[in-house]
Design a protein around this motif. Structure first.
Motif, PDB file in Angstrom:
ATOM      1  N   ALA A   7      61.772  12.366 -25.461  1.00  0.00           N
ATOM      2  CA  ALA A   7      61.792  13.570 -26.286  1.00  0.00           C
ATOM      3  C   ALA A   7      61.560  14.807 -25.441  1.00  0.00           C
ATOM      4  CB  ALA A   7      60.722  13.465 -27.372  1.00  0.00           C
ATOM      5  N   GLY A   8      61.310  14.600 -24.143  1.00  0.00           N
ATOM      6  CA  GLY A   8      61.126  15.732 -23.245  1.00  0.00           C
ATOM      7  C   GLY A   8      59.727  16.302 -23.295  1.00  0.00           C
ATOM      8  N   LEU A   9      58.751  15.519 -23.768  1.00  0.00           N
ATOM      9  CA  LEU A   9      57.373  15.998 -23.834  1.00  0.00           C
ATOM     10  C   LEU A   9      56.590  15.489 -22.637  1.00  0.00           C
ATOM     11  CD1 LEU A   9      56.704  15.293 -27.619  1.00  0.00           C
ATOM     12  CD2 LEU A   9      57.268  17.501 -26.574  1.00  0.00           C
ATOM     13  N   ASP A  10      55.561  16.229 -22.278  1.00  0.00           N
ATOM     14  CA  ASP A  10      54.691  15.859 -21.153  1.00  0.00           C
ATOM     15  C   ASP A  10      53.676  14.830 -21.649  1.00  0.00           C
ATOM     16  OD1 ASP A  10      53.272  15.670 -18.846  1.00  0.00           O
ATOM     17  OD2 ASP A  10      52.748  17.802 -18.721  1.00  0.00           O
ATOM     18  N   LEU A  11      53.470  13.745 -20.875  1.00  0.00           N
ATOM     19  CA  LEU A  11      52.541  12.677 -21.254  1.00  0.00           C
ATOM     20  C   LEU A  11      51.086  13.002 -20.956  1.00  0.00           C
ATOM     21  CD1 LEU A  11      54.572   9.610 -19.893  1.00  0.00           C
ATOM     22  CD2 LEU A  11      54.301  10.304 -22.274  1.00  0.00           C
ATOM     23  N   SER A  12      50.835  14.020 -20.134  1.00  0.00           N
ATOM     24  CA  SER A  12      49.466  14.275 -19.679  1.00  0.00           C
ATOM     25  C   SER A  12      48.658  15.160 -20.631  1.00  0.00           C
ATOM     26  CB  SER A  12      49.495  14.914 -18.291  1.00  0.00           C
ATOM     27  OG  SER A  12      50.210  16.130 -18.324  1.00  0.00           O
ATOM     28  N   TYR A  13      49.268  15.740 -21.641  1.00  0.00           N
ATOM     29  CA  TYR A  13      48.519  16.561 -22.601  1.00  0.00           C
ATOM     30  C   TYR A  13      49.297  16.620 -23.906  1.00  0.00           C
ATOM     31  CZ  TYR A  13      51.742  20.398 -21.639  1.00  0.00           C
ATOM     32  OH  TYR A  13      52.856  21.161 -21.516  1.00  0.00           O
ATOM     33  N   GLY A  14      48.624  17.143 -24.903  1.00  0.00           N
ATOM     34  CA  GLY A  14      49.273  17.336 -26.198  1.00  0.00           C
ATOM     35  C   GLY A  14      49.539  16.030 -26.930  1.00  0.00           C
ATOM     36  N   ASP A  44      47.547  12.420 -26.893  1.00  0.00           N
ATOM     37  CA  ASP A  44      46.879  11.997 -28.128  1.00  0.00           C
ATOM     38  C   ASP A  44      47.396  10.637 -28.606  1.00  0.00           C
ATOM     39  OD1 ASP A  44      45.402  14.318 -28.117  1.00  0.00           O
ATOM     40  OD2 ASP A  44      46.671  15.343 -29.617  1.00  0.00           O
ATOM     41  N   LEU A  45      48.705  10.447 -28.544  1.00  0.00           N
ATOM     42  CA  LEU A  45      49.304   9.174 -28.957  1.00  0.00           C
ATOM     43  C   LEU A  45      48.785   8.029 -28.091  1.00  0.00           C
ATOM     44  CD1 LEU A  45      51.283   7.701 -30.814  1.00  0.00           C
ATOM     45  CD2 LEU A  45      53.083   8.210 -29.145  1.00  0.00           C
ATOM     46  N   ARG A  46      48.726   8.270 -26.792  1.00  0.00           N
ATOM     47  CA  ARG A  46      48.239   7.249 -25.856  1.00  0.00           C
ATOM     48  C   ARG A  46      46.777   6.925 -26.142  1.00  0.00           C
ATOM     49  NH1 ARG A  46      49.810   4.717 -21.981  1.00  0.00           N
ATOM     50  NH2 ARG A  46      49.584   4.604 -19.773  1.00  0.00           N
ATOM     51  N   GLU A  47      45.951   7.935 -26.359  1.00  0.00           N
ATOM     52  CA  GLU A  47      44.520   7.709 -26.623  1.00  0.00           C
ATOM     53  C   GLU A  47      44.307   6.983 -27.945  1.00  0.00           C
ATOM     54  OE1 GLU A  47      42.724  11.577 -26.343  1.00  0.00           O
ATOM     55  OE2 GLU A  47      42.728  11.559 -24.153  1.00  0.00           O
ATOM     56  N   ASN A  48      45.042   7.372 -28.984  1.00  0.00           N
ATOM     57  CA  ASN A  48      44.908   6.712 -30.291  1.00  0.00           C
ATOM     58  C   ASN A  48      45.346   5.245 -30.220  1.00  0.00           C
ATOM     59  OD1 ASN A  48      43.903   9.004 -31.529  1.00  0.00           O
ATOM     60  ND2 ASN A  48      45.902   9.685 -32.291  1.00  0.00           N
TER      61      ASN A  48
END
Length: 184
Positions: free
Chosen positions: A108-115, A119-123
Motif C-alpha cells: 500500500a506504500g506505507l512505512d512499516l516503522s511508524y503509524g 500499530d498493526l504489527r504491535e497489535n
C-alpha cells in the motif's frame, strides 16, 4: 463263707470292669485331644492362608492403581509435548500473519516503522503473545490436574497395600485369639 468269697470276687471283677472303662475313657479323651490338636492346626493353617490372601489382594489392587499412576505420568509427558507442538504452530501462524501484514502494508506504500504499519504489527504481536500465554496456562492447568490425579493414585496404592497388610494382621490376631480360647 462261700458267699463271702463270691462277694469279694464280684467286687474285684467290678473293680476290674471299672478300671477297663476308665482306660477306655482315657483313650477316648486322648483321641479327642488329638482330634482337637489336628483341628487347631488346620484352623491355624486356614487362618495363615486367609491372611496371605488378604495381603495378596492388597498388593494386586495396589499394583493396578500404581499402573494407573504410571499411565497418568505418561499423559503428563504427552500433554507437555502436545503443548510444545501447539505453541510452535501458533508461533508459525503468528510469523506468517506478521509477514503477510508487512507485505500488505508495504504494497500500500506505507512505512512499516511508524503509524498504521507499526500499530498493526504491535497489535498482531500482542494478540499472538496473549494466545501463547493462554495456551501455556491451559497446558499447566491440565498438567496440574494430571499430577493431582497421579498423586491420588499413588496415595490409593499405598492405602490398598496397607489395608491388605492390616487385614492380614487382624486375621492372624483373630485366629490367635480363637486358638488361645480353645486351650486357655
Amino acid at each position: 463263707m462261700e458267699l463271702l468269697i463270691s462277694g469279694i470276687t464280684s467286687l474285684f471283677s467290678a473293680g476290674a470292669g471299672a478300671a477297663g472303662a476308665a482306660g477306655a475313657a482315657t483313650g477316648l479323651a486322648g483321641a479327642l485331644s488329638a482330634g482337637s490338636a489336628i483341628s487347631s492346626v488346620l484352623s491355624g493353617g486356614v487362618t495363615v492362608l486367609s491372611a496371605l490372601r488378604s495381603m495378596q489382594a492388597g498388593k494386586e489392587k495396589a499394583l493396578e492403581t500404581e499402573f494407573k499412576a504410571f499411565e497418568t505420568g505418561q499423559k503428563i509427558a504427552d500433554e507437555r509435548e502436545a503443548g510444545v507442538r501447539r505453541r510452535t504452530g501458533l508461533k508459525e501462524d503468528l510469523f506468517k500473519v506478521l509477514g503477510q501484514n508487512d507485505v500488505n502494508v508495504a504494497s500500500a506504500g506505507l512505512d512499516l516503522s511508524y503509524g498504521f504499519g507499526k500499530d498493526l504489527r504491535e497489535n498482531t504481536t500482542s494478540k499472538g503473545v496473549n494466545e501463547l500465554q493462554v495456551d501455556r496456562q491451559t497446558e499447566e492447568s491440565r498438567v496440574d490436574q494430571l499430577k493431582l490425579q497421579q498423586a491420588n493414585y499413588q496415595r490409593m496404592a499405598r492405602g490398598y497395600r496397607s489395608g491388605g497388610n492390616l487385614s492380614a494382621a487382624l486375621t492372624l490376631a483373630e485366629g490367635g485369639a480363637k486358638l488361645i480360647g480353645r486351650f486357655g
